[in-house]
Design a protein around this motif. Structure first.
Motif, short mmCIF file in Angstrom:
data_model
loop_
_atom_site.label_atom_id
_atom_site.label_comp_id
_atom_site.label_asym_id
_atom_site.label_seq_id
_atom_site.Cartn_x
_atom_site.Cartn_y
_atom_site.Cartn_z
N ALA A 4 -37.71 -91.86 -3.25
CA ALA A 4 -38.57 -92.68 -4.10
C ALA A 4 -40.01 -92.29 -3.85
O ALA A 4 -40.34 -91.75 -2.79
N TYR A 5 -40.84 -92.55 -4.82
CA TYR A 5 -42.26 -92.18 -4.73
C TYR A 5 -43.13 -93.37 -5.10
O TYR A 5 -42.86 -94.07 -6.06
N TRP A 6 -44.16 -93.57 -4.27
CA TRP A 6 -45.24 -94.49 -4.64
C TRP A 6 -46.26 -93.63 -5.35
O TRP A 6 -46.66 -92.58 -4.84
N ILE A 7 -46.71 -94.09 -6.48
CA ILE A 7 -47.78 -93.42 -7.20
C ILE A 7 -48.86 -94.46 -7.44
O ILE A 7 -48.62 -95.46 -8.12
N ALA A 8 -50.01 -94.24 -6.83
CA ALA A 8 -51.11 -95.19 -6.96
C ALA A 8 -52.30 -94.51 -7.63
O ALA A 8 -52.75 -93.45 -7.18
N ALA A 9 -52.78 -95.10 -8.71
CA ALA A 9 -53.97 -94.62 -9.40
C ALA A 9 -55.06 -95.67 -9.22
O ALA A 9 -54.85 -96.84 -9.52
N TYR A 10 -56.17 -95.24 -8.71
CA TYR A 10 -57.29 -96.15 -8.46
C TYR A 10 -58.22 -96.11 -9.66
O TYR A 10 -59.01 -95.20 -9.82
N HIS A 11 -58.12 -97.11 -10.52
CA HIS A 11 -58.93 -97.16 -11.73
C HIS A 11 -60.39 -97.44 -11.42
O HIS A 11 -61.28 -96.96 -12.12
N GLU A 12 -60.63 -98.23 -10.39
CA GLU A 12 -62.01 -98.57 -10.01
C GLU A 12 -62.05 -98.92 -8.53
O GLU A 12 -61.18 -99.65 -8.04
N VAL A 13 -63.04 -98.40 -7.83
CA VAL A 13 -63.28 -98.77 -6.43
C VAL A 13 -64.65 -99.44 -6.38
O VAL A 13 -65.66 -98.85 -6.75
N ARG A 14 -64.67 -100.70 -5.92
CA ARG A 14 -65.90 -101.47 -5.88
C ARG A 14 -66.49 -101.59 -4.48
O ARG A 14 -67.66 -101.93 -4.34
N ASP A 15 -65.69 -101.31 -3.46
CA ASP A 15 -66.17 -101.46 -2.08
C ASP A 15 -65.51 -100.40 -1.20
O ASP A 15 -64.34 -100.54 -0.83
N ARG A 45 -57.60 -82.32 -12.36
CA ARG A 45 -57.74 -82.27 -13.81
C ARG A 45 -57.03 -83.49 -14.38
O ARG A 45 -56.07 -83.99 -13.80
N ALA A 46 -57.47 -83.93 -15.53
CA ALA A 46 -56.82 -85.03 -16.23
C ALA A 46 -56.63 -84.63 -17.69
O ALA A 46 -57.59 -84.20 -18.34
N TYR A 47 -55.41 -84.72 -18.18
CA TYR A 47 -55.10 -84.33 -19.55
C TYR A 47 -54.54 -85.52 -20.32
O TYR A 47 -54.12 -86.51 -19.74
N GLU A 48 -54.50 -85.36 -21.63
CA GLU A 48 -53.98 -86.36 -22.55
C GLU A 48 -54.68 -87.69 -22.31
O GLU A 48 -55.89 -87.76 -22.42
N ALA A 49 -53.97 -88.74 -21.93
CA ALA A 49 -54.61 -90.03 -21.69
C ALA A 49 -54.96 -90.21 -20.22
O ALA A 49 -55.28 -91.31 -19.78
N GLY A 50 -54.89 -89.14 -19.44
CA GLY A 50 -55.19 -89.20 -18.01
C GLY A 50 -56.64 -89.53 -17.72
O GLY A 50 -57.51 -89.37 -18.57
N ARG A 51 -56.87 -89.99 -16.50
CA ARG A 51 -58.22 -90.37 -16.08
C ARG A 51 -58.56 -89.62 -14.79
O ARG A 51 -57.70 -89.43 -13.94
N GLN A 52 -59.80 -89.23 -14.67
CA GLN A 52 -60.29 -88.54 -13.48
C GLN A 52 -60.54 -89.60 -12.41
O GLN A 52 -61.63 -90.15 -12.32
N GLU A 53 -59.51 -89.89 -11.61
CA GLU A 53 -59.61 -90.96 -10.63
C GLU A 53 -58.78 -90.61 -9.39
O GLU A 53 -57.98 -89.70 -9.41
N ARG A 54 -59.01 -91.37 -8.34
CA ARG A 54 -58.26 -91.18 -7.10
C ARG A 54 -56.79 -91.49 -7.35
O ARG A 54 -56.45 -92.51 -7.95
N THR A 55 -55.92 -90.60 -6.87
CA THR A 55 -54.48 -90.76 -7.03
C THR A 55 -53.81 -90.47 -5.69
O THR A 55 -54.22 -89.54 -4.98
N VAL A 56 -52.81 -91.28 -5.35
CA VAL A 56 -52.06 -91.09 -4.10
C VAL A 56 -50.57 -91.05 -4.45
O VAL A 56 -50.09 -91.90 -5.20
N ILE A 57 -49.87 -90.06 -3.90
CA ILE A 57 -48.43 -89.95 -4.09
C ILE A 57 -47.78 -89.90 -2.71
O ILE A 57 -48.16 -89.07 -1.87
N ILE A 58 -46.83 -90.81 -2.48
CA ILE A 58 -46.15 -90.93 -1.19
C ILE A 58 -44.65 -90.87 -1.44
O ILE A 58 -44.13 -91.58 -2.31
N GLU A 59 -43.96 -90.06 -0.66
CA GLU A 59 -42.51 -89.94 -0.76
C GLU A 59 -41.84 -90.82 0.30
O GLU A 59 -42.28 -90.84 1.45
N PHE A 60 -40.80 -91.54 -0.11
CA PHE A 60 -39.99 -92.35 0.79
C PHE A 60 -38.54 -91.87 0.72
O PHE A 60 -38.11 -91.33 -0.30
#
Length: 97
Positions: A4-15, A45-60
């Protein structure tokens, strides 16, 4: 057993300080639960509806391990440290066989 994979996209970092406090707690909790970081950082890179943001992928090793990690007291403490410092999209996805 399916990975399984956790996929986290950080849309906004405020702190950034709260994010660092979260990372200091979350990293060990994730590794302890069998997670392995595959990618983390700004999107190259970000394509289609992608966003240039922090992304984390973790395998379990399994969906159960990923869910148990998320619900564990150690990871919940990390989320508490993060608080409202970021808006994220976190998904757990079964690996393809």
């Amino acid at each position: 057993m399916t990975t399984a994979y956790w996929i986290a996209a950080y849309h906004e970092v405020r702190d950034d300080e709260k994010l660092a406090a979260y990372a200091a707690l979350a990293g060990p909790a994730i590794v302890e639960a069998g997670g392995r970081f595959l990618a983390r950082g700004m999107a190259a890179r970000a394509y289609e509806a992608g966003r240039q943001e922090r992304t984390v992928i973790i395998e379990f090793p399994s969906l159960e391990a990923a869910e148990a990690c998320h619900d564990s007291p150690a990871y919940q403490a990390a989320l508490e440290a993060l608080g409202d410092a970021a808006t994220r999209d976190l998904r757990i996805v079964a690996g393809a066989d």
